[in-house]
Design an enzyme around this catalytic site. Structure first.
Site, PDB file in Angstrom:
ATOM      1  N   HIS A  66      -1.374  -8.105  -8.334  1.00 41.14           N
ATOM      2  CA  HIS A  66      -1.598  -9.554  -8.294  1.00 41.14           C
ATOM      3  C   HIS A  66      -1.519 -10.097  -9.706  1.00 41.14           C
ATOM      4  O   HIS A  66      -1.969  -9.440 -10.649  1.00 41.14           O
ATOM      5  CB  HIS A  66      -2.968  -9.869  -7.680  1.00 41.14           C
ATOM      6  CG  HIS A  66      -3.066 -11.265  -7.196  1.00 41.14           C
ATOM      7  ND1 HIS A  66      -3.354 -12.315  -8.033  1.00 41.14           N
ATOM      8  CD2 HIS A  66      -2.859 -11.795  -5.968  1.00 41.14           C
ATOM      9  CE1 HIS A  66      -3.348 -13.435  -7.329  1.00 41.14           C
ATOM     10  NE2 HIS A  66      -3.040 -13.156  -6.079  1.00 41.14           N
ATOM     11  N   ASP A 122      -2.634  -9.306   1.252  1.00 39.32           N
ATOM     12  CA  ASP A 122      -1.629  -8.994   2.261  1.00 39.32           C
ATOM     13  C   ASP A 122      -1.668  -7.545   2.724  1.00 39.32           C
ATOM     14  O   ASP A 122      -1.019  -7.194   3.704  1.00 39.32           O
ATOM     15  CB  ASP A 122      -0.223  -9.286   1.702  1.00 39.32           C
ATOM     16  CG  ASP A 122      -0.022 -10.768   1.488  1.00 39.32           C
ATOM     17  OD1 ASP A 122      -0.456 -11.539   2.355  1.00 39.32           O
ATOM     18  OD2 ASP A 122       0.540 -11.152   0.454  1.00 39.32           O
TER      19      ASP A 122
HETATM   20  N1  CMC Z   1       4.256  -1.523  -6.900  1.00 39.17           N
HETATM   21  C1  CMC Z   1       4.660  -0.839  -8.005  1.00 39.17           C
HETATM   22  N2  CMC Z   1       4.594  -1.336  -9.251  1.00 39.17           N
HETATM   23  C2  CMC Z   1       4.113  -2.571  -9.406  1.00 39.17           C
HETATM   24  C3  CMC Z   1       3.686  -3.358  -8.311  1.00 39.17           C
HETATM   25  C4  CMC Z   1       3.773  -2.785  -7.017  1.00 39.17           C
HETATM   26  N3  CMC Z   1       3.367  -3.492  -5.944  1.00 39.17           N
HETATM   27  N4  CMC Z   1       3.262  -4.568  -8.743  1.00 39.17           N
HETATM   28  C5  CMC Z   1       3.422  -4.547 -10.071  1.00 39.17           C
HETATM   29  N5  CMC Z   1       3.927  -3.352 -10.484  1.00 39.17           N
HETATM   30  C6  CMC Z   1       4.191  -2.921 -11.867  1.00 39.17           C
HETATM   31  C7  CMC Z   1       5.434  -3.592 -12.424  1.00 39.17           C
HETATM   32  O1  CMC Z   1       6.597  -2.820 -12.181  1.00 39.17           O
HETATM   33  C8  CMC Z   1       5.089  -3.696 -13.885  1.00 39.17           C
HETATM   34  O2  CMC Z   1       5.262  -2.429 -14.450  1.00 39.17           O
HETATM   35  P1  CMC Z   1       5.766  -2.257 -15.980  1.00 39.17           P
HETATM   36  O3  CMC Z   1       4.656  -2.853 -16.815  1.00 39.17           O
HETATM   37  O4  CMC Z   1       5.956  -0.795 -16.169  1.00 39.17           O
HETATM   38  O5  CMC Z   1       7.042  -3.055 -16.087  1.00 39.17           O
HETATM   39  C9  CMC Z   1       3.595  -3.989 -13.892  1.00 39.17           C
HETATM   40  O6  CMC Z   1       3.104  -3.400 -12.669  1.00 39.17           O
HETATM   41  C10 CMC Z   1       3.248  -5.486 -13.918  1.00 39.17           C
HETATM   42  O7  CMC Z   1       3.874  -6.098 -12.801  1.00 39.17           O
HETATM   43  P2  CMC Z   1       4.563  -7.535 -12.831  1.00 39.17           P
HETATM   44  O8  CMC Z   1       5.668  -7.569 -11.826  1.00 39.17           O
HETATM   45  O9  CMC Z   1       4.882  -7.914 -14.237  1.00 39.17           O
HETATM   46  O10 CMC Z   1       3.358  -8.444 -12.334  1.00 39.17           O
HETATM   47  P3  CMC Z   1       3.469  -9.949 -11.842  1.00 39.17           P
HETATM   48  O11 CMC Z   1       2.141 -10.550 -12.121  1.00 39.17           O
HETATM   49  O12 CMC Z   1       4.670 -10.608 -12.383  1.00 39.17           O
HETATM   50  O13 CMC Z   1       3.691  -9.796 -10.234  1.00 39.17           O
HETATM   51  C11 CMC Z   1       3.235  -9.437  -7.955  1.00 39.17           C
HETATM   52  C12 CMC Z   1       2.659  -9.865  -9.325  1.00 39.17           C
HETATM   53  C13 CMC Z   1       2.170  -9.716  -6.893  1.00 39.17           C
HETATM   54  C14 CMC Z   1       4.477 -10.267  -7.617  1.00 39.17           C
HETATM   55  C15 CMC Z   1       3.583  -7.918  -8.000  1.00 39.17           C
HETATM   56  O14 CMC Z   1       2.422  -7.168  -8.238  1.00 39.17           O
HETATM   57  C16 CMC Z   1       4.287  -7.437  -6.727  1.00 39.17           C
HETATM   58  O15 CMC Z   1       5.510  -7.510  -6.637  1.00 39.17           O
HETATM   59  N6  CMC Z   1       3.494  -6.946  -5.718  1.00 39.17           N
HETATM   60  C17 CMC Z   1       4.090  -6.589  -4.438  1.00 39.17           C
HETATM   61  C18 CMC Z   1       4.295  -7.842  -3.595  1.00 39.17           C
HETATM   62  C19 CMC Z   1       2.983  -8.402  -3.080  1.00 39.17           C
HETATM   63  O16 CMC Z   1       2.146  -7.685  -2.559  1.00 39.17           O
HETATM   64  N7  CMC Z   1       2.833  -9.749  -3.153  1.00 39.17           N
HETATM   65  C20 CMC Z   1       1.660 -10.451  -2.632  1.00 39.17           C
HETATM   66  C21 CMC Z   1       0.849 -11.089  -3.710  1.00 39.17           C
HETATM   67  S1  CMC Z   1      -0.812 -11.564  -3.166  1.00 39.17           S
HETATM   68  C22 CMC Z   1      -0.603 -12.782  -1.968  1.00 39.17           C
HETATM   69  C23 CMC Z   1       0.011 -14.015  -2.495  1.00 39.17           C
HETATM   70  O17 CMC Z   1      -0.587 -14.724  -3.315  1.00 39.17           O
HETATM   71  O18 CMC Z   1       1.106 -14.347  -2.046  1.00 39.17           O
END
Ligand code: CMC
Length: 424
Positions: free
Chosen positions: A302, A359
């Protein structure tokens, strides 16, 4: 008032610091470009405050979520979705009379104009209910144009809250080829939705109070979440003066993506995939950690929560309770729990502070309630609607300027136009 000093090209700029009621600090840079010629660059807006808001407070480090000062734990346990909708939209918990009147209005505006059924007929049966939902939400503006005063605005707010659940249920009926079931005024908001979703003309349908209350609580848990992607979209689109229905339709579209609300559907698809692949969750943990593999553990991570998502905690507890009460033994719940257990002790997830989000377990609950997977994100949208409306109203009351971020241009510098016959 405290200030921050920023130095650029040998010149110092004094910037005022805005402090929120929970002590959060923001540096006001609204006039910085006018004074210095420079902008702040923050792709993905991870460090940018787009507004001041009195609706929802989140402390992601401590796992705190409050609406108008009330904790999500209290609201989930003691309140109802209709009451929380009132709280978000009007600012305070309602008196009995206010709640009754609000409930009455939501009930008595739930029918759709009969002509709108023709829109549903035009969609292919394969249409995703989220696409139908955003299209139909936008189409409401053709029936209910912007009014002249605040009472007209309020009437459209009530219409939207009342009709979106009918649209949601009709979109499901359309996708399975069943006749639409009209709303009933005696069932309450969530009971009526269940009736429109599940009743068929050939049988009587009884609303199961256990499922109704669990669904009500799930809607409460989704009701608002400050400036996330879809809510920022709502404020962005609304800031242009677009009407309420078009604005909310844009929010629904933003929510549909798998990184946002669409994740609840993606979680179940992922768990089903793991099950079909022999249930080897370790393999998927490794895939999620592999930077060359696009696979992500859906329902994990998140932008704001870095310790735990309080909504996920509540849902996980409820999932156990509901599943055992219904007597359902969902193998996906076991896979989900195992994934969570392994991921939480894995340094990759620990270092990045990736925890199950709202989720991760909500889909398991929706499944137990008999809700098809393609409707999960629609449920999220129904829950989030009062939050979007509250944020839209607040943005209007603040007389917000049109939202218009800037950029740092990195393209070609000026070059002469080349006639087509002279291009290589
Ligand atoms: N599985 C594996 N690695 C992950 C995941 C995951 N679900 N989420 C983040 N990471 C890693 C990412 O690859 C990055 O690694 P590195 O630092 O080595 O590059 C690090 O963690 C930081 O991630 P980010 O993508 O920069 O984080 P963000 O804040 O931009 O994205 C997110 C947040 C929710 C989009 C992301 O965690 C994600 O894609 N999660 C899976 C989709 C999901 O469950 N979404 C629902 C969010 S909660 C409900 C809502 O509000 O909609």
């Amino acid at each position: 008032m405290s200030t921050a000093t920023l130095s650029l090209d040998g010149k110092e700029y004094e910037l005022s610091v805005v402090v929120g009621t929970e002590g959060e600090k923001g540096i006001d840079i609204a006039r910085f470009r006018a004074e210095s010629g420079a902008i702040m660059l923050d792709p993905g807006y991870g460090n940018t405050g787009s507004c001041e808001s009195g609706i929802t407070f989140i402390n992601g480090e401590q796992g705190i979520l409050r609406h108008r000062g009330y904790s999500i734990e209290d609201l989930a346990e003691k309140s109802s979705f209709v009451e929380v909708a009132y709280l978000l939209v009007y600012g305070n918990l309602p008196s009995t009379e206010e709640l009754n009147r609000f409930g009455y209005r939501l009930t008595h505006h739930s029918m759709l104009h009969e002509d709108m059924k023709k829109f549903f007929e035009g969609f292919p049966p394969s249409a995703h209910p989220m696409s139908v939902l955003s299209t139909m939400a936008a189409s409401l503006s053709t029936y209910y144009p912007d009014g002249d005063d605040e009472d007209d605005v309020d009437l459209n707010v009530v219409r939207l809250l009342a009709k979106l659940k009918t649209i949601a249920a009709f979109s499901h009926k359309k996708s399975i080829g069943h006749p639409y079931v009209y709303p009933r005024n005696d069932l309450g908001y969530v009971g009526d939705f269940m009736h429109m979703m599940f009743a068929v003309p050939t049988e009587t349908y009884e609303v199961d109070p256990l499922v109704r209350d669990a669904l009500d609580m799930l809607l409460v848990l989704h009701a608002d979440h400050e400036q996330n992607c879809s809510t920022s979209t709502v404020r962005m689109v609304g800031s242009s003066g677009a009407d309420l229905f078009s604005t909310i339709s844009a929010g629904i579209s933003a929510l549909s993506g798998p990184l946002h609300g669409g994740a609840n559907q993606a979680v179940i698809q992922m768990l089903e995939g793991i099950r079909a692949d022999g249930g080897d969750y370790n393999k998927y943990i490794e895939k999620a950690k592999d930077r060359d593999d696009p696979f992500r553990l859906m329902g994990f991570g998140h932008r704001v929560y870095k310790n735990f998502d309080p909504r996920a905690r509540i849902i996980k507890k409820t999932a156990d309770k509901i599943l055992s009460a219904i007597g359902l033994d969902d193998p996906l719940l076991d896979i989900a729990k195992n994934l969570e257990r392994i991921a939480l002790s894995d340094p990759y997830f620990e270092e990045r502070r990736l925890y199950p989000n709202v989720d991760f377990y909500s889909g398991i609950l929706y499944r137990a309630m008999g809700i098809p997977t393609n409707m999960f994100t629609v449920l999220f949208a129904m829950g989030r609607l009062p939050g979007w409306i509250a944020q839209w109203k607040e943005m209007r009351d603040q007389k917000s300027r049109i939202h218009r971020p800037r950029q740092i241009y990195i393209g070609e510098t000026a070059r002469p136009y080349v006639q087509i016959e002279d291009r290589g």
